[in-house]
Design a protein around this motif. Structure first.
Motif, mmCIF file in Angstrom:
data_model
loop_
_atom_site.group_PDB
_atom_site.id
_atom_site.type_symbol
_atom_site.label_atom_id
_atom_site.label_comp_id
_atom_site.label_asym_id
_atom_site.label_seq_id
_atom_site.Cartn_x
_atom_site.Cartn_y
_atom_site.Cartn_z
ATOM 1 N N TYR A 70 0.826 -1.214 0.000
ATOM 2 C CA TYR A 70 0.000 0.000 0.000
ATOM 3 C C TYR A 70 0.855 1.258 0.000
ATOM 4 O O TYR A 70 0.610 2.189 -0.796
ATOM 5 C CB TYR A 70 -0.948 -0.005 1.204
ATOM 6 C CG TYR A 70 -2.221 -0.782 0.948
ATOM 7 C CD1 TYR A 70 -3.292 -0.209 0.265
ATOM 8 C CD2 TYR A 70 -2.349 -2.094 1.375
ATOM 9 C CE1 TYR A 70 -4.449 -0.918 0.021
ATOM 10 C CE2 TYR A 70 -3.509 -2.811 1.137
ATOM 11 C CZ TYR A 70 -4.558 -2.221 0.457
ATOM 12 O OH TYR A 70 -5.708 -2.923 0.208
ATOM 13 N N TYR A 71 1.833 1.323 0.890
ATOM 14 C CA TYR A 71 2.662 2.526 0.961
ATOM 15 C C TYR A 71 3.324 2.795 -0.383
ATOM 16 O O TYR A 71 3.356 3.940 -0.863
ATOM 17 C CB TYR A 71 3.731 2.363 2.052
ATOM 18 C CG TYR A 71 4.555 3.609 2.269
ATOM 19 C CD1 TYR A 71 4.168 4.571 3.193
ATOM 20 C CD2 TYR A 71 5.715 3.838 1.514
ATOM 21 C CE1 TYR A 71 4.917 5.720 3.383
ATOM 22 C CE2 TYR A 71 6.460 4.986 1.687
ATOM 23 C CZ TYR A 71 6.060 5.930 2.629
ATOM 24 O OH TYR A 71 6.790 7.076 2.793
ATOM 25 N N ASN A 72 3.831 1.746 -1.000
ATOM 26 C CA ASN A 72 4.501 1.921 -2.291
ATOM 27 C C ASN A 72 3.530 2.361 -3.373
ATOM 28 O O ASN A 72 3.872 3.170 -4.242
ATOM 29 C CB ASN A 72 5.194 0.623 -2.695
ATOM 30 C CG ASN A 72 6.313 0.244 -1.740
ATOM 31 O OD1 ASN A 72 6.815 1.082 -0.998
ATOM 32 N ND2 ASN A 72 6.694 -1.031 -1.748
ATOM 33 N N ALA A 73 2.297 1.839 -3.337
ATOM 34 C CA ALA A 73 1.307 2.241 -4.336
ATOM 35 C C ALA A 73 0.871 3.688 -4.134
ATOM 36 O O ALA A 73 0.680 4.428 -5.105
ATOM 37 C CB ALA A 73 0.099 1.311 -4.274
ATOM 38 N N TYR A 74 0.705 4.093 -2.880
ATOM 39 C CA TYR A 74 0.370 5.494 -2.615
ATOM 40 C C TYR A 74 1.430 6.410 -3.225
ATOM 41 O O TYR A 74 1.117 7.417 -3.873
ATOM 42 C CB TYR A 74 0.304 5.774 -1.106
ATOM 43 C CG TYR A 74 -0.758 5.041 -0.332
ATOM 44 C CD1 TYR A 74 -1.912 4.556 -0.941
ATOM 45 C CD2 TYR A 74 -0.611 4.837 1.039
ATOM 46 C CE1 TYR A 74 -2.885 3.884 -0.209
ATOM 47 C CE2 TYR A 74 -1.576 4.181 1.791
ATOM 48 C CZ TYR A 74 -2.710 3.698 1.164
ATOM 49 O OH TYR A 74 -3.662 3.040 1.906
ATOM 50 N N ARG A 75 2.689 6.044 -3.024
ATOM 51 C CA ARG A 75 3.795 6.885 -3.511
ATOM 52 C C ARG A 75 3.940 6.806 -5.034
ATOM 53 O O ARG A 75 4.023 7.847 -5.715
ATOM 54 C CB ARG A 75 5.090 6.424 -2.841
ATOM 55 C CG ARG A 75 6.340 7.199 -3.261
ATOM 56 C CD ARG A 75 7.592 6.459 -2.793
ATOM 57 N NE ARG A 75 7.669 5.133 -3.410
ATOM 58 C CZ ARG A 75 8.130 4.052 -2.772
ATOM 59 N NH1 ARG A 75 8.539 4.117 -1.512
ATOM 60 N NH2 ARG A 75 8.170 2.885 -3.417
ATOM 61 N N ASP A 76 3.953 5.588 -5.567
ATOM 62 C CA ASP A 76 4.305 5.400 -6.974
ATOM 63 C C ASP A 76 3.132 5.611 -7.919
ATOM 64 O O ASP A 76 3.340 6.047 -9.061
ATOM 65 C CB ASP A 76 4.881 4.002 -7.186
ATOM 66 C CG ASP A 76 6.144 3.756 -6.375
ATOM 67 O OD1 ASP A 76 6.808 4.742 -5.990
ATOM 68 O OD2 ASP A 76 6.452 2.580 -6.106
#
Length: 562
Positions: A70-76
């Motif tokens: 999730y964190y990576n998807a929010y950022r990327d």
């Protein structure tokens, strides 16, 4: 105030299946894997308040709070990088929120208890969100937020302005299910309890008759924690108090015919229950150290095989109940509604569950980021267009048992309607009234696990295949006739007593409530442990009234009864 979230599940189906007609459905043409639909125009970094201790999260190998799906998807994919200014839980989180407010050092995105939310809204520290939600909220987000007819959104308004997105439901799930080690019950030749006295007999046998067969006096009677004014996932006394018709919960303000309200923890029924619990403690039927044991301590005792009888919430099979079976394959569980003194189900209380609110600092330049995060999470978890493959990535991984929803920020679950919908439709499949392929993807996934559980006969023992504990998780929530949501539906169908209170603190509450709750917690623990006799309850009621309780009663009556 501690908040326990034991259950993060996924969406339910609407048409022709006896699911509440206002449950949200998404646009059928929506692509659940369009990860950039809610992207920001330009990348932003936002500071965040998160009510979660990373040390307690079950991350996949190599992942952490700053490196997960999730964190990576929010950022990327969304262009939103989250900088966790506060990331803690329990009392530590409350203390850090208080300090941030006092120092006027608030991050961009906030997760606030109701009292602090009201305080900051009144002080002009929060961004209004009515127009932001209308402009940026997806249809799925709006429908889910209004799945209760708009009650909880209305309750979150201050001076007719929405300053935050509430995390909760219009109907709080009672924390009074009675969880029993079925293997112990069967071994000792005991019947399923039908009255409170039967529960006491089971506690006596579990304490005295060596139910685990190890020849050591190491098992408890009834597992009880020291949380005496709030919901507790493991070890609440609420089920015992409900048996007499009362409640310990700080949210239970019940309407009277004359336009006044009554605070249930000060009732005669609650007094009667405390007297019963004190007698149980005196006999050794309650864990000796309960006065210094929070709900986590009871959870640990359940997992370790020390505690096999306790009142708790619906998601036990996703936590210590599962762990107990992993530690002992002979372990089996059953769940029933709390029995009353006379027999039948105890009085069930409920209220509008409005404990915490997602909000945005008034100085934040991008309030829409919060709504876009909510949209993104909804598409991953609550969309009927999610697939079994996508839910492996964004929901519970069936191989590892890891619930990746724990990684989210601002996941809003229309939990009540979803869970009831799952329970209803899965039951219809088992009854031959619905085809499995007509279920929602997530409900179908649960059904497959429950069917394995039933086909292998574990519904008769309450145990589980140690290599398939996810089936146990699903079954003890939504299993037909034996899952916790069947129990909840029974209470709901019979009618629960609803509090008039929706969580907005009154003027006197803002000043006196923490003191009054501390008085309640301390007095109730001391009465049960025998440090005070039952007459101390009458002194407690007098003090409670004199120290602001009677004024709060008048204020709540004015707010909700006029």
């Amino acid at each position: 105030m501690k908040k326990k979230n034991l259950s993060l599940m996924c969406a339910a189906m609407l048409a022709a299946t006896a699911i509440p007609a206002n449950f949200a459905m998404a646009d059928e043409t929506k692509d659940a894997e369009n990860l950039t639909e809610w992207a920001m125009d330009e990348p932003v970094t936002l500071t965040v308040l998160k009510n979660q201790n990373p040390a307690t999260v079950n991350y996949a190998d190599g992942e952490n709070q700053y490196n997960n799906v999730y964190y990576n998807a929010y950022r990327d994919n969304l262009g939103i990088t989250l900088d966790f200014q506060i990331c803690a839980s329990g009392d530590e989180y409350s203390q850090k929120v208080t300090l941030a407010i006092a120092s006027d050092d608030l991050p961009d995105l906030l997760y606030l208890p109701v009292a602090e939310y009201s305080q900051l809204a009144e002080a002009g520290k929060l961004a209004p969100l009515d127009d932001v939600l209308e402009q940026y909220g997806s249809e799925l987000t709006k429908k889910n937020l209004n799945s209760d007819g708009g009650k909880i959104l209305e309750a979150a308004k201050r001076n007719d302005v929405l300053y935050g997105i509430p995390s909760g439901n219009a109907e709080r799930i009672p924390s009074q299910f009675l969880w029993i080690r079925k293997d112990w019950l069967d071994k000792l030749g005991l019947d399923v309890p039908k009255t409170l006295d039967d529960v006491v007999e089971v506690a006596r046998a579990f304490k005295n008759d060596d139910p685990d067969g190890n020849g050591v006096d190491d098992t408890w009677g009834l597992g009880v924690c020291n949380e005496m004014s709030d919901y507790a996932g493991y070890g609440t006394i609420e089920g015992v108090v409900n048996a007499f018709g009362g409640s310990i919960l700080q949210y239970m303000w019940m309407p009277n015919d004359d336009g006044t309200v009554s605070y249930e923890p000060t009732s005669q029924e609650t007094r009667n229950a405390l007297e019963k619990l004190a007698a149980m403690y005196s006999e050794g039927l309650i864990n000796e150290e309960f006065g210094v044991s929070d709900t986590d301590a009871i959870s640990e005792a359940v997992a370790a095989g020390t505690c096999g009888l306790f009142y708790g919430t619906d998601g036990i099979s996703w936590g210590a109940g599962r762990d107990a079976i992993a530690n002992n394959n002979d372990c089996g569980w059953m769940v029933i509604n709390a029995p009353s003194v006379e027999g039948g189900d105890a009085t069930a209380y409920s209220y509008t569950n409005f404990d915490y609110v997602y909000a945005v600092n008034a100085n934040c330049e991008h309030p829409e980021a919060l709504i876009k995060l909510i949209n993104f999470n909804n598409d991953r978890i609550n969309s009927p267009d999610a697939t079994l493959d996508s839910l492996e990535v964004w929901g519970v991984n069936s191989k590892t048992g890891i619930n990746q929803c724990d990684y989210t920020y601002a996941l809003l679950d229309p939990y009540l309607n979803k869970a009831i919908g799952y329970n209803t439709t899965i039951g219809q499949v088992f009854a031959g009234e619905l085809k499995p392929e007509e279920l929602m993807p997530e409900a179908y996934r649960y059904y497959v696990g429950i069917k394995r559980y039933v086909d292998e006969g574990y519904d008769k023992t309450g145990s589980a295949n140690p290599d398939d504990l996810t089936a146990f998780q699903y079954a003890m929530c939504w299993g037909p006739k034996f899952g916790s949501w069947t129990r909840y539906s029974e209470l709901r169908d019979a009618g629960m007593k609803m509090s008039v209170y929706t969580g907005a603190p009154t003027k006197t509450m803002m000043k006196r409530w923490s003191t009054l709750l501390a008085l309640q917690d301390e007095t109730f623990v001391k009465i049960i442990s025998g440090s005070l006799d039952i007459e101390a309850f009458d002194d407690f009621v007098t003090q409670w009234n004199e120290q602001g309780g009677s004024t709060i009663q008048e204020e709540i009556a004015e707010m909700y009864m006029k």
